[in-house]
Design a protein around this motif. Structure first.
Motif, PDB file in Angstrom:
ATOM      1  N   MET A  10       0.727  -1.066   0.061  1.00 33.34           N
ATOM      2  CA  MET A  10       0.003  -0.109  -0.086  1.00 33.34           C
ATOM      3  C   MET A  10       0.909   1.151   0.005  1.00 33.34           C
ATOM      4  SD  MET A  10      -3.082   0.439   2.575  1.00 33.34           S
ATOM      5  CE  MET A  10      -4.178   1.576   2.343  1.00 33.34           C
TER       6      MET A  10
ATOM      7  N   GLY B 146       5.667   4.591  -2.716  1.00 33.02           N
ATOM      8  CA  GLY B 146       7.038   5.798  -2.503  1.00 33.02           C
ATOM      9  C   GLY B 146       8.142   5.171  -2.480  1.00 33.02           C
TER      10      GLY B 146
ATOM     11  N   GLU C 265      -1.458   2.401  -4.960  1.00 34.95           N
ATOM     12  CA  GLU C 265      -1.061   3.806  -4.883  1.00 34.95           C
ATOM     13  C   GLU C 265      -2.448   4.814  -4.969  1.00 34.95           C
ATOM     14  OE1 GLU C 265       1.727   5.819  -4.126  1.00 34.95           O
ATOM     15  OE2 GLU C 265       0.425   7.401  -4.339  1.00 34.95           O
TER      16      GLU C 265
ATOM     17  N   ARG D  44      -2.392   8.101  -5.420  1.00 35.89           N
ATOM     18  CA  ARG D  44      -2.009   9.226  -6.239  1.00 35.89           C
ATOM     19  C   ARG D  44      -2.286   8.699  -7.857  1.00 35.89           C
ATOM     20  NH1 ARG D  44       2.016  11.667  -2.677  1.00 35.89           N
ATOM     21  NH2 ARG D  44       0.740  13.297  -1.873  1.00 35.89           N
TER      22      ARG D  44
ATOM     23  N   ALA E 211       2.997   1.038   3.604  1.00 37.30           N
ATOM     24  CA  ALA E 211       4.034   1.995   2.761  1.00 37.30           C
ATOM     25  C   ALA E 211       3.405   3.306   2.585  1.00 37.30           C
ATOM     26  CB  ALA E 211       4.796   1.163   1.737  1.00 37.30           C
TER      27      ALA E 211
ATOM     28  N   TYR F  55      16.684  24.865   5.200  1.00 35.33           N
ATOM     29  CA  TYR F  55      17.952  24.747   4.427  1.00 35.33           C
ATOM     30  C   TYR F  55      17.677  24.990   3.078  1.00 35.33           C
ATOM     31  CZ  TYR F  55      14.511  20.695   3.411  1.00 35.33           C
ATOM     32  OH  TYR F  55      13.468  20.322   3.240  1.00 35.33           O
TER      33      TYR F  55
ATOM     34  N   ILE G 135       3.575  21.943   5.119  1.00 33.88           N
ATOM     35  CA  ILE G 135       3.152  20.601   5.524  1.00 33.88           C
ATOM     36  C   ILE G 135       2.762  20.760   7.164  1.00 33.88           C
ATOM     37  CG2 ILE G 135       3.926  18.302   6.134  1.00 33.88           C
ATOM     38  CD1 ILE G 135       5.492  18.279   3.686  1.00 33.88           C
TER      39      ILE G 135
ATOM     40  N   ASN H 287       7.903   5.677   6.595  1.00 35.46           N
ATOM     41  CA  ASN H 287       7.466   6.490   7.690  1.00 35.46           C
ATOM     42  C   ASN H 287       6.401   5.940   8.372  1.00 35.46           C
ATOM     43  OD1 ASN H 287       9.067   8.371   6.403  1.00 35.46           O
ATOM     44  ND2 ASN H 287       7.378   9.597   5.693  1.00 35.46           N
TER      45      ASN H 287
ATOM     46  N   GLY I 102      15.186  10.751   5.875  1.00 35.50           N
ATOM     47  CA  GLY I 102      14.449   9.473   5.940  1.00 35.50           C
ATOM     48  C   GLY I 102      14.421   8.720   4.817  1.00 35.50           C
TER      49      GLY I 102
ATOM     50  N   ASN J 220      -1.856  12.714   6.446  1.00 41.51           N
ATOM     51  CA  ASN J 220      -0.884  12.321   5.386  1.00 41.51           C
ATOM     52  C   ASN J 220       0.079  13.682   4.928  1.00 41.51           C
ATOM     53  OD1 ASN J 220       0.510  11.987   2.965  1.00 41.51           O
ATOM     54  ND2 ASN J 220      -1.299  10.811   1.971  1.00 41.51           N
TER      55      ASN J 220
ATOM     56  N   TYR K 117       1.929  14.605   2.865  1.00 40.44           N
ATOM     57  CA  TYR K 117       2.268  15.430   1.308  1.00 40.44           C
ATOM     58  C   TYR K 117       0.733  15.836   0.900  1.00 40.44           C
ATOM     59  CZ  TYR K 117       6.757  13.460   1.704  1.00 40.44           C
ATOM     60  OH  TYR K 117       8.194  13.217   2.009  1.00 40.44           O
TER      61      TYR K 117
HETATM   62  C1  LIG Z   1       9.676  18.302   2.942  1.00 38.72           C
HETATM   63  C2  LIG Z   1      10.742  17.415   3.406  1.00 38.72           C
HETATM   64  C3  LIG Z   1      11.851  17.152   3.363  1.00 38.72           C
HETATM   65  C4  LIG Z   1      12.692  15.944   3.321  1.00 38.72           C
HETATM   66  N1  LIG Z   1      13.949  16.017   3.121  1.00 38.72           N
HETATM   67  C5  LIG Z   1      14.736  14.766   3.204  1.00 38.72           C
HETATM   68  C6  LIG Z   1      16.189  14.898   2.840  1.00 38.72           C
HETATM   69  O1  LIG Z   1      16.566  15.732   2.367  1.00 38.72           O
HETATM   70  N2  LIG Z   1      16.884  13.470   2.958  1.00 38.72           N
HETATM   71  C7  LIG Z   1      16.176  12.337   3.414  1.00 38.72           C
HETATM   72  O2  LIG Z   1      16.758  11.339   3.345  1.00 38.72           O
HETATM   73  N3  LIG Z   1      14.754  12.465   3.859  1.00 38.72           N
HETATM   74  C8  LIG Z   1      14.123  13.398   3.795  1.00 38.72           C
HETATM   75  N4  LIG Z   1      12.802  13.747   3.991  1.00 38.72           N
HETATM   76  C9  LIG Z   1      12.218  12.427   4.565  1.00 38.72           C
HETATM   77  C10 LIG Z   1      11.980  11.295   3.417  1.00 38.72           C
HETATM   78  O3  LIG Z   1      11.283  11.948   2.196  1.00 38.72           O
HETATM   79  C11 LIG Z   1      10.785  10.351   3.775  1.00 38.72           C
HETATM   80  O4  LIG Z   1      11.244   9.817   5.090  1.00 38.72           O
HETATM   81  C12 LIG Z   1      10.557   8.979   2.689  1.00 38.72           C
HETATM   82  O5  LIG Z   1      10.043   9.776   1.634  1.00 38.72           O
HETATM   83  C13 LIG Z   1       9.684   8.256   3.359  1.00 38.72           C
HETATM   84  O6  LIG Z   1       9.289   7.193   2.275  1.00 38.72           O
HETATM   85  P1  LIG Z   1       7.883   6.663   2.494  1.00 38.72           P
HETATM   86  O7  LIG Z   1       8.050   5.340   1.251  1.00 38.72           O
HETATM   87  O8  LIG Z   1       7.597   6.191   3.994  1.00 38.72           O
HETATM   88  O9  LIG Z   1       6.865   7.427   1.979  1.00 38.72           O
HETATM   89  P2  LIG Z   1       6.696   8.288   0.611  1.00 38.72           P
HETATM   90  O10 LIG Z   1       8.144   8.199  -0.284  1.00 38.72           O
HETATM   91  O11 LIG Z   1       6.054   9.354   0.764  1.00 38.72           O
HETATM   92  O12 LIG Z   1       5.510   7.290  -0.093  1.00 38.72           O
HETATM   93  C14 LIG Z   1       4.313   7.237   0.226  1.00 38.72           C
HETATM   94  C15 LIG Z   1       3.505   6.821  -0.814  1.00 38.72           C
HETATM   95  O13 LIG Z   1       2.321   6.169  -0.443  1.00 38.72           O
HETATM   96  C16 LIG Z   1       1.147   6.924  -1.134  1.00 38.72           C
HETATM   97  N5  LIG Z   1       0.020   6.782  -0.144  1.00 38.72           N
HETATM   98  C17 LIG Z   1      -0.514   7.472   0.994  1.00 38.72           C
HETATM   99  N6  LIG Z   1      -1.832   6.887   1.473  1.00 38.72           N
HETATM  100  C18 LIG Z   1      -2.128   6.056   0.531  1.00 38.72           C
HETATM  101  C19 LIG Z   1      -2.900   5.191   0.631  1.00 38.72           C
HETATM  102  N7  LIG Z   1      -4.076   5.243   1.651  1.00 38.72           N
HETATM  103  N8  LIG Z   1      -3.242   4.115  -0.204  1.00 38.72           N
HETATM  104  C20 LIG Z   1      -2.177   4.101  -1.186  1.00 38.72           C
HETATM  105  N9  LIG Z   1      -1.124   4.831  -1.340  1.00 38.72           N
HETATM  106  C21 LIG Z   1      -0.952   5.753  -0.397  1.00 38.72           C
HETATM  107  C22 LIG Z   1       1.635   8.112  -1.344  1.00 38.72           C
HETATM  108  O14 LIG Z   1       0.872   8.819  -2.356  1.00 38.72           O
HETATM  109  C23 LIG Z   1       3.107   8.070  -1.552  1.00 38.72           C
HETATM  110  O15 LIG Z   1       3.187   7.788  -2.971  1.00 38.72           O
HETATM  111  C24 LIG Z   1      11.910  14.787   3.657  1.00 38.72           C
HETATM  112  C25 LIG Z   1      10.801  14.689   4.047  1.00 38.72           C
HETATM  113  C26 LIG Z   1       9.772  15.958   3.871  1.00 38.72           C
HETATM  114  C27 LIG Z   1       8.250  15.918   4.118  1.00 38.72           C
END
Ligand SMILES: Cc1cc2nc3c(=O)[nH]c(=O)nc-3n(C[C@H](O)[C@H](O)[C@H](O)COP(=O)(O)OP(=O)(O)OC[C@H]3O[C@@H](n4cnc5c(N)ncnc54)[C@H](O)[C@@H]3O)c2cc1C
Length: 385
Positions: free
Chosen positions: A6, A9, A30, A32, A138, A188, A241, A262, A274, A382, A384
């Motif tokens: 799920m 990302g 996904e 989106r 995820a 930053y 955010i 996350n 992250g 959420n 984003y």
């Molecule tokens: C402003 C900002 C700056 C950052 N800068 C850095 C940095 O410089 N370096 C670093 O290492 N980390 C950084 N991070 C942290 C990093 O981006 C996150 O830790 C990382 O993206 C987490 O990955 P993920 O797979 O958990 O989530 P994501 O990559 O966000 O993926 C989650 C996915 O799930 C989808 N989704 C959500 N809800 C549902 C649902 N109900 N059903 C299906 N799909 C769904 C979303 O649309 C998305 O595509 C930053 C975060 C932010 C917010």
């Protein structure tokens, strides 16, 4: 075995690629309408925060067969405090992009996934549980983990950022540590080309910060960046955010559900990085499913890094501007340059070990205010959206 992922990302896609390599075709949902359909953001991978992993790109390629390219390497990292400036130089990490950018990390991962993704999905976790033997959560937030009481929130933060046009050195990045600009937080600048960069400010939602006006904070930060760079930056896009959750799930796996990215607690509290932990948790969950490891064991080093990073955050929160000036002055020394460039030294681990007792004592003294803080923690959202 019938696996659902799920969220497409960083963690979800890294999991899918790894499962496919081992002969399992997952179903990916996904919500989106395409991968990375959100604001473009310049982000970074900084080895000093990930040691003993020094080069995340070669590490992911050689160890896990996941091939990514950065936008550029970071040669200079400038720190600004209220009255001091320091620049570290050398091999300091990589810049990359996120979101709609054609070379964003999620788009690069997407190209390596063979399985079709079900876009615009609105199926719920509860529905998915009925149809699949295993679920990889995820979604990039703590919503489901919190709903089933598997998430400990340490803080939430407010972030406001923009894409700006100007003239940038794409090998140089900058951080602002100044409580007047960002109380207990930081700002930053991350370029993603010679013409475009992200500038972002973030601060924790502690009671003393809640009455602050994010637009006023942003305005001051923007003015400061323009002044320090001696440019009039043009804002072309922006994002905000609120209540971005930083915390950890209690159990990385509950039944046949794996919490990754996350949802697991990939964001390191000190500076909000992250990406690498997110991708690693996706890979580790896949390893568990294909019998190459135990997820709860594999993520232990990430839980340890998270706890170390939380100590650093709590310590940094105690520094007033005078101490931040002192810290930035220290970055101007040869010793700091040596530490940042020496791949064998893990200063954050050492610092967190040394600082833990002090942070604990302060935490005990502030217990009452922390209890108040705990009560006001808002429901997860959420990040984003
Ligand atoms: C402003 C900002 C700056 C950052 N800068 C850095 C940095 O410089 N370096 C670093 O290492 N980390 C950084 N991070 C942290 C990093 O981006 C996150 O830790 C990382 O993206 C987490 O990955 P993920 O797979 O958990 O989530 P994501 O990559 O966000 O993926 C989650 C996915 O799930 C989808 N989704 C959500 N809800 C549902 C649902 N109900 N059903 C299906 N799909 C769904 C979303 O649309 C998305 O595509 C930053 C975060 C932010 C917010």
């Amino acid at each position: 075995m019938n696996v659902a992922i799920m969220g497409a990302g960083l963690s979800g896609l890294a999991c899918a690629i790894t499962l496919e390599k081992h002969g399992i075709t997952p179903t990916i949902f996904e919500n989106r309408n395409q991968v990375g359909d959100r604001f473009i953001n310049g982000e970074a991978l900084i080895p000093i925060l990930d040691r003993p992993i020094n080069d995340s790109y070669s590490f992911l390629a050689e160890k896990y067969g996941i091939f990514l390219q950065p936008l550029s390497n970071i040669k200079n990292l400038t720190f600004y405090s209220e009255n001091k400036v320091a620049t570290l130089s050398g091999y300091l990490g990589f810049l990359n992009s996120r979101g709609r950018h054609s070379q964003s990390i999620e788009n690069q991962l997407f190209k390596q996934v063979k399985t079709n993704i079900i876009f615009n999905s609105n199926v719920t976790y509860e529905q998915i549980l009925q149809d699949f033997t295993h679920v990889i959560l995820a979604t990039g937030d703590a919503a489901y983990a919190s709903k089933i009481q598997n998430f400990k929130v340490d803080l939430t933060v407010t972030l406001k950022g923009a894409t700006v046009e100007g003239k940038f050195d794409r090998f140089s990045t900058a951080i602002w540590l100044d409580n007047n600009l960002s109380p207990k937080g930081y700002g930053y600048l991350m370029p993603f080309s010679e013409r475009e960069a992200s500038i972002t400010i973030g601060y924790p939602d502690y009671p003393e910060n809640q009455s602050k006006d994010i637009n006023a904070i942003w305005g001051n930060f923007y003015d400061r960046v323009c002044a320090n760079l001696n440019q009039n930056l043009k804002v072309t896009d922006n994002f905000e955010i609120t209540r971005y959750i930083i915390g950890q799930c209690q159990y990385p796996r509950l039944g046949n559900t794996f919490f990754v990215g996350n949802c697991f607690g990939a964001i390191m509290p000190a500076f909000g990085f992250g990406q690498l932990p997110a991708m690693l948790t996706g890979i580790y969950a896949a390893f568990d499913l294909v019998g190459k490891g135990n997820y709860a064991e594999l993520v232990k080093h990430l839980q340890e890094s998270y706890n170390n990073s939380l100590v650093i955050r709590r310590f940094m929160e105690q520094l007033d501007n005078r101490k931040l000036d002192l810290l930035v002055s220290l970055f101007n020394t040869k010793l700091a340059n040596y530490i940042f460039n020496n791949q064998k030294i893990n200063p954050f681990k050492t610092a967190s070990y040394l600082l833990k007792p002090e942070v604990k004592i302060r935490a005990a003294l502030n217990k009452n205010s922390r209890m108040v803080r705990k009560r006001i923690i808002p429901p997860p959202s959420n990040p984003y959206s």
